[in-house]
Design an enzyme around this catalytic site. Structure first.
Site, PDB file in Angstrom:
ATOM      1  N   GLY A 130       6.441  -3.339  -0.519  1.00 32.58           N
ATOM      2  CA  GLY A 130       5.894  -3.474   0.823  1.00 32.58           C
ATOM      3  C   GLY A 130       4.893  -2.382   1.140  1.00 32.58           C
ATOM      4  O   GLY A 130       3.886  -2.618   1.813  1.00 32.58           O
ATOM      5  N   THR A 131       5.153  -1.173   0.652  1.00 33.28           N
ATOM      6  CA  THR A 131       4.213  -0.075   0.871  1.00 33.28           C
ATOM      7  C   THR A 131       2.871  -0.378   0.217  1.00 33.28           C
ATOM      8  O   THR A 131       1.807  -0.150   0.808  1.00 33.28           O
ATOM      9  CB  THR A 131       4.795   1.234   0.312  1.00 33.28           C
ATOM     10  N   GLN A 135      10.429  -5.539   8.974  1.00 38.25           N
ATOM     11  CA  GLN A 135      11.752  -5.611   9.592  1.00 38.25           C
ATOM     12  C   GLN A 135      12.053  -6.967  10.220  1.00 38.25           C
ATOM     13  O   GLN A 135      13.216  -7.344  10.350  1.00 38.25           O
ATOM     14  CB  GLN A 135      11.893  -4.521  10.662  1.00 38.25           C
ATOM     15  N   SER A 174       8.230  -6.715   2.970  1.00 38.59           N
ATOM     16  CA  SER A 174       8.931  -6.190   1.799  1.00 38.59           C
ATOM     17  C   SER A 174      10.240  -6.929   1.608  1.00 38.59           C
ATOM     18  O   SER A 174      11.047  -7.039   2.533  1.00 38.59           O
ATOM     19  CB  SER A 174       9.194  -4.688   1.988  1.00 38.59           C
ATOM     20  N   HIS A 219      13.083  -6.395   0.003  1.00 42.17           N
ATOM     21  CA  HIS A 219      14.415  -5.773   0.084  1.00 42.17           C
ATOM     22  C   HIS A 219      14.884  -5.582   1.518  1.00 42.17           C
ATOM     23  O   HIS A 219      16.053  -5.284   1.750  1.00 42.17           O
ATOM     24  CB  HIS A 219      14.440  -4.451  -0.684  1.00 42.17           C
ATOM     25  N   CYS A 238      17.707  17.158  11.989  1.00 38.67           N
ATOM     26  CA  CYS A 238      18.770  17.836  11.262  1.00 38.67           C
ATOM     27  C   CYS A 238      19.077  17.168   9.921  1.00 38.67           C
ATOM     28  O   CYS A 238      19.774  17.740   9.090  1.00 38.67           O
ATOM     29  CB  CYS A 238      20.046  17.855  12.095  1.00 38.67           C
TER      30      CYS A 238
END
Length: 461
Positions: free
Chosen positions: A69-70, A177, A194, A196, A320
């Site tokens: 997808g990238t 998405q 994408s 996956h 974090c």
């Protein structure tokens, strides 16, 4: 063990597994060859392309398969910009695009082009009018995701596409998405996705480029995939990707409604069960399977580890949990709380029992993390002028600066101030978010003589 991170990568769909295994025997030959094995491989590739194009809502000859997808995003952006270089070098994107889009934009700007980021509101959505206003005479391409990867907010793609059409600017949609849940509405020009993300195998992306869109593939010429995706096609994975996309689409209406109900339960119950929580993202215009919330006074990395020990796999946009110690660009653009951020994205088949157990486990996990981080003396408190305090949290990472602010705000009179010295980038988001949640006034920030930034808060309640 409940896996609640489908937005990162969905489990392989059973149909994808069956198609993958079957095509390993039938689809190993070169589909460009004319002998029997090649013709068989070509038939499989053509059938996969037709199935994927039907799901996307484009013609088969407008769609190519890419290695990811990238790569689809990068190829789509570079090809569209190159095809319209005579128009200009302007690229317009939303501030909450996937990093693949933003990285491509940064590379374009570094090469001499211009990059404009359209801001979003606290829900994570752009205003169509603001996006339209960013489209100038030299704009060559616009990019807008169909739904956000981190908070699930759906974008007004149809309205933005219409604005782009009126301005004569092609619109590339990152549909990674949302594509498994349905086609992208509106007159978009290019679309990337994408496999996956919907339960297909990793290593397969797709790029659709509408007829009439000026497009010049970049890089060395290649005869594969209309010259838009170089290299030998991974035919078994492509077949599995197309088969699983068709399968999840057939289930999408019923499963989407069921998962939306489970997510609604999480959205409503988490603030009731856990104090000091902000649920982020649009509550209505959103993906059906994804919810994100942030917890005050919580170390995101520890929270994820503790949930993992309890058997739940979730992800986070909290600084974090990041090697860069900076909060997610999405949360930063939205201006919402970033510390203790948790993204829950439910895969197909998630049970009510798993969600109920998550809601049972979460309060104790958060309370335990807060107890460990809330010990007195985590930062020094210095007396200041009458009615003010200075909290030195330099060198302390999230959520310590906010914890120390909360511990001393009651020590100044109403109208008094607390100045928090911090060098953690997350404090720029989390201290104003704390003020909004606590009904205190965020005065602003100024350079600190000790280094870092001084964040000033006035007690009003």
């Amino acid at each position: 063990m409940p896996y609640f991170d489908a937005a990162s990568s969905a489990p392989l769909h059973p149909v994808a597994r069956q198609a993958l295994l079957a095509s390993l025997d039938e689809g190993w030959a070169d589909p460009a060859r004319l002998y029997r094995e090649g013709r068989r491989a070509r038939m499989l590739l053509d059938a996969a392309r037709e199935a994927a194009a039907e799901a996307v809502g484009c013609r088969p000859d407008e769609l190519v398969f890419t290695p990811s997808g990238t790569r689809a995003v990068h190829s789509g952006i570079s090809g569209a910009l190159a095809g319209r270089r005579r128009v200009g070098a302007g690229l317009v994107v939303s501030a909450v695009e996937h990093s693949a889009v933003l990285h491509a934009g940064e590379a374009h700007a570094a090469a001499g082009g211009s990059l404009t980021e359209v801001p979003v509101g606290r829900s994570g959505a752009v205003e169509a009018a603001a996006f339209a206003a960013a489209l100038g005479p030299g704009t060559a391409l616009a990019c807008l995701q169909s739904a956000n990867h981190e908070v699930g907010t759906a974008q007004p793609v149809a309205e933005v596409a219409e604005a782009c059409r009126a301005a004569g600017v092609p619109l590339l949609v990152d549909a990674a998405q949302s594509l498994g849940w349905g086609p992208v509405e509106g007159a978009w020009s290019l679309l990337a996705a994408s496999a996956h993300k919907w339960g297909g195998p990793a290593g397969v992306g797709l790029l659709a480029v509408r007829k009439g869109v000026r497009f010049a593939p970049q890089g060395p010429a290649d005869e594969r995939e209309s010259g838009r995706a170089a290299g030998f096609e991974n035919l078994p994975a492509i077949v599995a990707a197309a088969a699983s996309l068709r399968a999840v689409r057939a289930e999408a209406e019923a499963e989407g409604a069921r998962l939306r109900g489970l997510v609604d339960r999480i959205r409503s119950r988490v603030p009731e069960l856990v104090p000091d929580v902000e649920v982020v993202g649009d509550p209505v215009r959103r993906l059906p399977h994804l919810v994100t919330f942030s917890c005050l006074y919580v170390d995101g990395e520890t929270l994820l580890h503790e949930l993992d020990r309890e058997g739940f796999s979730v992800s986070s946009g909290s600084s974090c949990t990041s090697s860069t110690l900076t909060p997610s660009h999405v949360l930063r653009a939205m201006g919402v709380l970033s510390e203790g951020n948790v993204r829950v994205s439910l895969p197909v088949g998630t049970t009510e029992e798993d969600v109920d157990r998550f809601l049972t486990v979460l309060p104790g996990v958060v309370a335990g993390v807060r107890e460990r981080l809330g010990a007195p003396g985590a930062a020094a408190t210095e007396p200041g002028p009458s009615g003010s305090l200075v909290v030195d949290a330099l060198g302390r990472r999230c959520p310590i600066p906010v914890i120390e602010l909360a511990k001393v705000i009651g020590d100044v009179p109403v109208g008094g101030t607390v100045t928090v010295l911090a060098d953690d980038e997350a404090a720029r988001l989390d201290i104003p978010a704390w003020c909004e949640m606590r009904g205190q006034e965020y005065v602003g920030e100024e350079p600190s003589p000790k280094g870092g930034v001084a964040y000033v808060v006035r007690r009003v309640a």
